[in-house]
Design an enzyme around this catalytic site. Structure first.
Site, PDB file in Angstrom:
ATOM      1  N   GLN A 100      33.618  28.257  38.744  1.00 29.53           N
ATOM      2  CA  GLN A 100      33.420  28.988  40.007  1.00 29.53           C
ATOM      3  C   GLN A 100      34.425  30.142  40.095  1.00 29.53           C
ATOM      4  OE1 GLN A 100      32.709  25.979  43.467  1.00 29.53           O
ATOM      5  NE2 GLN A 100      33.906  24.887  41.912  1.00 29.53           N
ATOM      6  N   HIS A 118      30.168  32.456  39.704  1.00 31.64           N
ATOM      7  CA  HIS A 118      30.464  33.411  40.788  1.00 31.64           C
ATOM      8  C   HIS A 118      30.831  34.780  40.251  1.00 31.64           C
ATOM      9  CE1 HIS A 118      31.392  29.866  43.751  1.00 31.64           C
ATOM     10  NE2 HIS A 118      30.134  29.940  43.411  1.00 31.64           N
ATOM     11  N   CYS A 133      19.876  57.997  35.958  1.00 33.83           N
ATOM     12  CA  CYS A 133      21.103  58.817  36.068  1.00 33.83           C
ATOM     13  C   CYS A 133      22.361  57.960  36.180  1.00 33.83           C
ATOM     14  CB  CYS A 133      21.004  59.730  37.296  1.00 33.83           C
ATOM     15  SG  CYS A 133      20.714  58.812  38.836  1.00 33.83           S
ATOM     16  N   THR A 188      38.524  21.689  41.834  1.00 36.37           N
ATOM     17  CA  THR A 188      37.629  22.193  42.876  1.00 36.37           C
ATOM     18  C   THR A 188      37.600  21.212  44.038  1.00 36.37           C
ATOM     19  OG1 THR A 188      35.394  22.955  43.412  1.00 36.37           O
ATOM     20  CG2 THR A 188      35.565  21.210  41.758  1.00 36.37           C
ATOM     21  N   SER A 189      37.547  21.767  45.248  1.00 41.51           N
ATOM     22  CA  SER A 189      37.502  20.898  46.436  1.00 41.51           C
ATOM     23  C   SER A 189      36.099  20.314  46.601  1.00 41.51           C
ATOM     24  CB  SER A 189      37.882  21.716  47.676  1.00 41.51           C
ATOM     25  OG  SER A 189      37.016  22.838  47.775  1.00 41.51           O
TER      26      SER A 189
HETATM   27  N1  APR Z   1      45.182  21.346  39.135  1.00 36.69           N
HETATM   28  C1  APR Z   1      43.949  20.946  39.559  1.00 36.69           C
HETATM   29  N2  APR Z   1      43.501  21.127  40.815  1.00 36.69           N
HETATM   30  C2  APR Z   1      44.328  21.750  41.684  1.00 36.69           C
HETATM   31  C3  APR Z   1      45.621  22.196  41.323  1.00 36.69           C
HETATM   32  C4  APR Z   1      46.032  21.972  39.990  1.00 36.69           C
HETATM   33  N3  APR Z   1      47.234  22.361  39.569  1.00 36.69           N
HETATM   34  N4  APR Z   1      46.198  22.782  42.428  1.00 36.69           N
HETATM   35  C5  APR Z   1      45.283  22.698  43.428  1.00 36.69           C
HETATM   36  N5  APR Z   1      44.177  22.072  42.987  1.00 36.69           N
HETATM   37  C6  APR Z   1      42.940  21.766  43.714  1.00 36.69           C
HETATM   38  C7  APR Z   1      43.086  21.615  45.208  1.00 36.69           C
HETATM   39  O1  APR Z   1      43.498  20.289  45.522  1.00 36.69           O
HETATM   40  C8  APR Z   1      41.647  21.897  45.663  1.00 36.69           C
HETATM   41  O2  APR Z   1      40.889  20.690  45.642  1.00 36.69           O
HETATM   42  O3  APR Z   1      42.083  22.883  43.546  1.00 36.69           O
HETATM   43  C9  APR Z   1      41.108  22.834  44.591  1.00 36.69           C
HETATM   44  C10 APR Z   1      40.879  24.264  45.081  1.00 36.69           C
HETATM   45  O4  APR Z   1      39.876  24.198  46.056  1.00 36.69           O
HETATM   46  P1  APR Z   1      39.313  25.576  46.690  1.00 36.69           P
HETATM   47  O5  APR Z   1      40.460  26.471  47.045  1.00 36.69           O
HETATM   48  O6  APR Z   1      38.308  25.180  47.726  1.00 36.69           O
HETATM   49  O7  APR Z   1      38.623  26.287  45.451  1.00 36.69           O
HETATM   50  P2  APR Z   1      37.168  26.059  44.932  1.00 36.69           P
HETATM   51  O8  APR Z   1      36.762  24.625  45.042  1.00 36.69           O
HETATM   52  O9  APR Z   1      37.098  26.701  43.604  1.00 36.69           O
HETATM   53  O10 APR Z   1      36.302  26.955  45.967  1.00 36.69           O
HETATM   54  C11 APR Z   1      34.922  27.145  45.625  1.00 36.69           C
HETATM   55  O11 APR Z   1      34.756  28.806  47.390  1.00 36.69           O
HETATM   56  O12 APR Z   1      36.519  30.143  48.008  1.00 36.69           O
HETATM   57  C12 APR Z   1      35.183  30.166  47.567  1.00 36.69           C
HETATM   58  O13 APR Z   1      33.883  31.427  46.053  1.00 36.69           O
HETATM   59  C13 APR Z   1      35.139  30.825  46.229  1.00 36.69           C
HETATM   60  O14 APR Z   1      34.683  29.925  44.023  1.00 36.69           O
HETATM   61  C14 APR Z   1      35.290  29.648  45.285  1.00 36.69           C
HETATM   62  C15 APR Z   1      34.534  28.561  46.001  1.00 36.69           C
END
Ligand code: APR
Length: 239
Positions: A100, A118, A133, A188-189
């Site tokens: 993502q 993404h 063009c 990823t969350s």
């Molecule tokens: N190793 C693994 N995971 C980690 C680490 C780490 N060192 N540090 C943080 N995390 C985890 C957090 O606990 C969280 O669960 O990474 C996750 C990040 O979650 P988000 O910020 O929600 O990112 P993501 O899941 O990629 O969001 C999906 O949403 O913001 C939009 O388009 C954007 O692609 C993104 C999408």
């Protein structure tokens, strides 16, 4: 648990990997929301990352991406990115990497065939359907660059809120989820669909790698609590 999951990796013919922003945390990439510092602190990223915002104020959105590109260009892939790339190079065709993230760090670490759901923040595309063009290499300089003949604007080649994901990448990701014996869900969350839905659709065992609980823990066959740069090298290195 680590030993058991290492055994699953060893026995899996097809491994799908889904990564999110946490994959790049240990590289120092500010997440989507953390990057809002200085001039940009006054803006909500979800208000900037839309086609509507770009059409309303092209230079503001273009400058925001230029700011983020500058931040990301300074960081390096971490040991987690490198472990995934090394495994894919040792076992061609066995690992499908779905991300993502738009930071391009998996690609820079050497992972082949990355499915960037993404998009990639370092690539541009035309805002409107390009005519004969419209030549990106010859675009007139500006914020954003534009076609001097028809005025078409270049925009970052990332998926903005409300936009469809690239159909080919999504189809390949769904196929990888369907045939895998194992899916690693890293950093990823699990709250943004359709990407998060891939973990729920995985045919094989699901392993979550994350220091915090996620929305996908309920579908996990195993949860490895920790950072990607620490856990992935242990999980993927071979005896
Ligand atoms: N190793 C693994 N995971 C980690 C680490 C780490 N060192 N540090 C943080 N995390 C985890 C957090 O606990 C969280 O669960 O990474 C996750 C990040 O979650 P988000 O910020 O929600 O990112 P993501 O899941 O990629 O969001 C999906 O949403 O913001 C939009 O388009 C954007 O692609 C993104 C999408």
């Amino acid at each position: 648990m680590m030993q058991q999951v290492r055994g699953w990796v060893r026995d899996a013919r097809h491994i799908a990997v889904l990564t999110g922003a946490g994959m790049s945390a240990e590289s120092g990439v500010p997440t989507f929301r953390d990057a809002q510092t200085g001039l940009w602190a006054q803006f909500d990223p979800q208000q900037l990352a839309t086609e509507e915002a770009f059409r309303a104020n092209p230079s503001r959105v273009w400058d925001w991406y230029a700011f983020r590109r500058e931040l990301i260009a300074k960081v390096q892939p971490n040991a987690g990115h490198e472990a995934l790339a090394a495994f894919a190079q040792r076992h061609p065709g066995r690992l499908t990497l779905i991300t993502q993230n738009v930071d391009g760090l998996h690609q820079r670490a050497g992972s082949p065939g990355v499915l960037a759901l993404h998009g990639n923040i370092f690539e541009d595309k035309w805002l409107d359907r390009p005519g004969p063009c419209c030549n990106a290499e010859a675009a007139a300089r500006g914020s954003p660059p534009y076609c001097a003949r028809c005025g078409n604007l270049l925009r970052p080649d990332v998926v903005w809120f409300g936009e469809l994901l690239p159909p080919q990448a999504m189809a390949a990701a769904e196929e990888a989820a369907r045939i895998c014996e194992m899916m690693l869900v890293v950093g990823t969350s699990g709250v943004v669909y359709p990407a998060a839905g891939l973990a729920r659709a995985a045919a094989g065992r699901v392993v979550v790698v994350n220091p915090e609980p996620t929305e996908l823990d309920d579908v996990a066959d195993a949860v490895l609590r920790g950072g990607a740069a620490h856990i992935l090298p242990q999980l993927l290195e071979e005896d």
